[in-house]
Design an enzyme around this catalytic site. Sequence first.
Site, PDB file in Angstrom:
ATOM      1  N   LYS A 215      36.731 -13.820 -24.477  1.00  0.00           N
ATOM      2  CA  LYS A 215      36.561 -13.118 -25.751  1.00  0.00           C
ATOM      3  C   LYS A 215      36.245 -11.658 -25.562  1.00  0.00           C
ATOM      4  O   LYS A 215      35.145 -11.196 -25.758  1.00  0.00           O
ATOM      5  CB  LYS A 215      35.431 -13.735 -26.596  1.00  0.00           C
ATOM      6  CG  LYS A 215      35.759 -15.058 -27.221  1.00  0.00           C
ATOM      7  CD  LYS A 215      36.014 -14.908 -28.708  1.00  0.00           C
ATOM      8  CE  LYS A 215      36.356 -16.238 -29.322  1.00  0.00           C
ATOM      9  NZ  LYS A 215      35.179 -17.000 -29.654  1.00  0.00           N
TER      10      LYS A 215
ATOM     11  N   MET B  81      32.095  -5.286 -34.625  1.00  0.00           N
ATOM     12  CA  MET B  81      33.438  -5.068 -34.077  1.00  0.00           C
ATOM     13  C   MET B  81      34.057  -3.798 -34.655  1.00  0.00           C
ATOM     14  O   MET B  81      35.242  -3.757 -34.952  1.00  0.00           O
ATOM     15  CB  MET B  81      34.349  -6.269 -34.368  1.00  0.00           C
ATOM     16  CG  MET B  81      33.835  -7.553 -33.744  1.00  0.00           C
ATOM     17  SD  MET B  81      34.588  -9.038 -34.420  1.00  0.00           S
ATOM     18  CE  MET B  81      33.671  -9.290 -35.928  1.00  0.00           C
TER      19      MET B  81
ATOM     20  N   ASP C 156      30.649 -16.806 -23.468  1.00  0.00           N
ATOM     21  CA  ASP C 156      31.639 -15.727 -23.498  1.00  0.00           C
ATOM     22  C   ASP C 156      31.005 -14.397 -23.123  1.00  0.00           C
ATOM     23  O   ASP C 156      29.838 -14.329 -22.746  1.00  0.00           O
ATOM     24  CB  ASP C 156      32.386 -15.667 -24.824  1.00  0.00           C
ATOM     25  CG  ASP C 156      31.470 -15.839 -25.992  1.00  0.00           C
ATOM     26  OD1 ASP C 156      30.500 -15.084 -26.070  1.00  0.00           O
ATOM     27  OD2 ASP C 156      31.718 -16.742 -26.820  1.00  0.00           O
TER      28      ASP C 156
ATOM     29  N   GLY D  83      24.398 -13.385 -30.017  1.00  0.00           N
ATOM     30  CA  GLY D  83      23.889 -13.247 -31.379  1.00  0.00           C
ATOM     31  C   GLY D  83      23.635 -14.582 -32.036  1.00  0.00           C
ATOM     32  O   GLY D  83      23.062 -15.486 -31.439  1.00  0.00           O
TER      33      GLY D  83
ATOM     34  N   ALA E 133      23.281  -9.529 -33.939  1.00  0.00           N
ATOM     35  CA  ALA E 133      23.308  -8.136 -33.478  1.00  0.00           C
ATOM     36  C   ALA E 133      22.702  -7.198 -34.520  1.00  0.00           C
ATOM     37  O   ALA E 133      22.001  -6.243 -34.170  1.00  0.00           O
ATOM     38  CB  ALA E 133      24.737  -7.722 -33.154  1.00  0.00           C
TER      39      ALA E 133
ATOM     40  N   ILE F 218      27.329 -16.111 -37.385  1.00  0.00           N
ATOM     41  CA  ILE F 218      27.675 -14.781 -37.895  1.00  0.00           C
ATOM     42  C   ILE F 218      28.770 -14.198 -37.017  1.00  0.00           C
ATOM     43  O   ILE F 218      28.526 -13.881 -35.848  1.00  0.00           O
ATOM     44  CB  ILE F 218      26.437 -13.869 -37.955  1.00  0.00           C
ATOM     45  CG1 ILE F 218      25.452 -14.443 -38.980  1.00  0.00           C
ATOM     46  CG2 ILE F 218      26.836 -12.440 -38.349  1.00  0.00           C
ATOM     47  CD1 ILE F 218      24.178 -13.690 -39.136  1.00  0.00           C
TER      48      ILE F 218
ATOM     49  N   PRO G  58      21.266 -10.900 -28.982  1.00  0.00           N
ATOM     50  CA  PRO G  58      22.081  -9.726 -28.672  1.00  0.00           C
ATOM     51  C   PRO G  58      21.995  -9.239 -27.225  1.00  0.00           C
ATOM     52  O   PRO G  58      22.742  -8.341 -26.853  1.00  0.00           O
ATOM     53  CB  PRO G  58      21.519  -8.668 -29.622  1.00  0.00           C
ATOM     54  CG  PRO G  58      20.121  -9.086 -29.891  1.00  0.00           C
ATOM     55  CD  PRO G  58      20.066 -10.581 -29.765  1.00  0.00           C
TER      56      PRO G  58
ATOM     57  N   ILE H 101     -13.333 -15.142   1.897  1.00  0.00           N
ATOM     58  CA  ILE H 101     -11.875 -15.194   1.710  1.00  0.00           C
ATOM     59  C   ILE H 101     -11.289 -16.372   2.490  1.00  0.00           C
ATOM     60  O   ILE H 101     -10.439 -17.107   2.010  1.00  0.00           O
ATOM     61  CB  ILE H 101     -11.219 -13.878   2.165  1.00  0.00           C
ATOM     62  CG1 ILE H 101     -11.809 -12.718   1.334  1.00  0.00           C
ATOM     63  CG2 ILE H 101      -9.721 -13.925   1.974  1.00  0.00           C
ATOM     64  CD1 ILE H 101     -11.382 -11.356   1.818  1.00  0.00           C
TER      65      ILE H 101
END
Length: 465
Positions: free
Chosen positions: A273, A386, A251, A305, A335, A309, A228, A23
């Site tokens: 947001k 949402m 955000d 995400g 998502a 989209i 996501p 060692i």
Amino acid sequence: MDYLPLFFDLKQQRCLLVGGGGIALRKARLLVKAGARVRVVAPRVGAELASLVAGDGEVRLETYSAAQLQGCVLVIAATDDETLNAQVSRDARARNLPVNVVDSPRLCSFIMPAIVDRSPLVIGISSGGQAPVLARLLRARIESLVPAAYGRLAGLASRFRDRAKRLFTDVDRRRDFWEQHLQGPVAELVFSGRETEAETLLQKQLEAREQGLPETVRGEVYLVGGGPGDPDLLTFRALRLMQQADVVLYDRLVSEPVLDLVRRDAERIYVGKRRCDHALPQADINQLLVELAQRGQRVLRLKGGDPFIFGRGGEEIERLAEHHIPFQVVPGITAASGCAAYAGIPLTHRDCAQSVRFVTGHLQSDGINLNWPELVEPTQTLVFYMGLTGLTAICEALIAHGRSPATPAALVEKGTTPQQRVFSADIASLPAVVAANEVRAPTLLIIGEVVRLREKLNWFQAAGD
Ligand code: SAH
């Protein structure tokens, strides 16, 4: 973080290594590689170890005593005698010397990482002593990921370092220069073994700058989908650009672990947001992107995400295009894909869903304006983004327009993260189920026969499950 990773300059420094076996030999190799003068102390010392430290180092064939610490800057105990190891640790600590005792994290003031050596580029990996095998496995993976020529690229950079430093007094410009060349054609030449050509090319670039030829410092924008939540779902390209941006606009939907992967010294701008809480109005975000890029910055616009989209990505880059600012768009896991996968719900299925529709469930002051008759088709999966506030309105409208009240549905809260929760019920009763639990945004609503498959296919276990 239990330990702070540091890189220790040991060149010509005296280090004490107590122990003369296998060692100790492994530790001695590392110390010698780092240019240390190793003092080995043990009654018996293996031949290989002895010859390894010969030269700059020394071998003392004696039992350990604290006097051996004299003149040392670092101490390693690598014997199989626990009492002796503990003694070395105590003595070193009493003198404020950094000490490592092999396989005894408790006795250490520093621990040794698993090392990927592409000198001068070195990667240290540590599990804080808690799972050394895992650290070693990770090391094996990194070994296979980092081209061997990375060290040569670093060597090339170091040969030009002083010149570049003289030429670019501005730190940002110097970093830009290197970033441009360490991942552009120069790097590719080094990786393909054409080092001389690489050097010539880099030389030319520097000469051009020295002669004051006009520079093309142009900012650009990377519109990147951060997925996501689970950072493992990022694309390679997203990660690469996240690591080279100067400034990031993000955000609320961008998860902490994803944000952690952005270059440490990049400026971070939160642009908000939340429902009803837009930290910056959209028009201001668009304008800010333009202004930062015009200042020559590499701007990362990081979105949850997929940016295209329900992400207003289109609006943001429209402005960029109008101002002729270069940009690129990197898709992310939206998502719908992320939540469906982690909830065990295939969005389409040969037997029960021939199409899937992504719908905004955003509640306007006058309700949700959607073409409901189109949404009641039973072989179609609906995914509402949402949709939490409008959940009751959505379910009622679907039933009112003819979709069966028994249609299964699932509301996925904080999908793909360790906090993921899934609430499922038919659309007639889901609003009540959700109301009975404290559900928080972001949530995604999935409606259709496919939700039944979750019973069989659910695989992801969130932290609270
Ligand atoms: N561009 C994003 C969507 C932005 S709209 C994308 O492609 O995913 C914001 C909505 O996305 C949220 O209201 C929620 O419905 C959904 N969403 C985003 N991340 C989510 C997550 N981790 N879990 C559940 N829903 C999520």
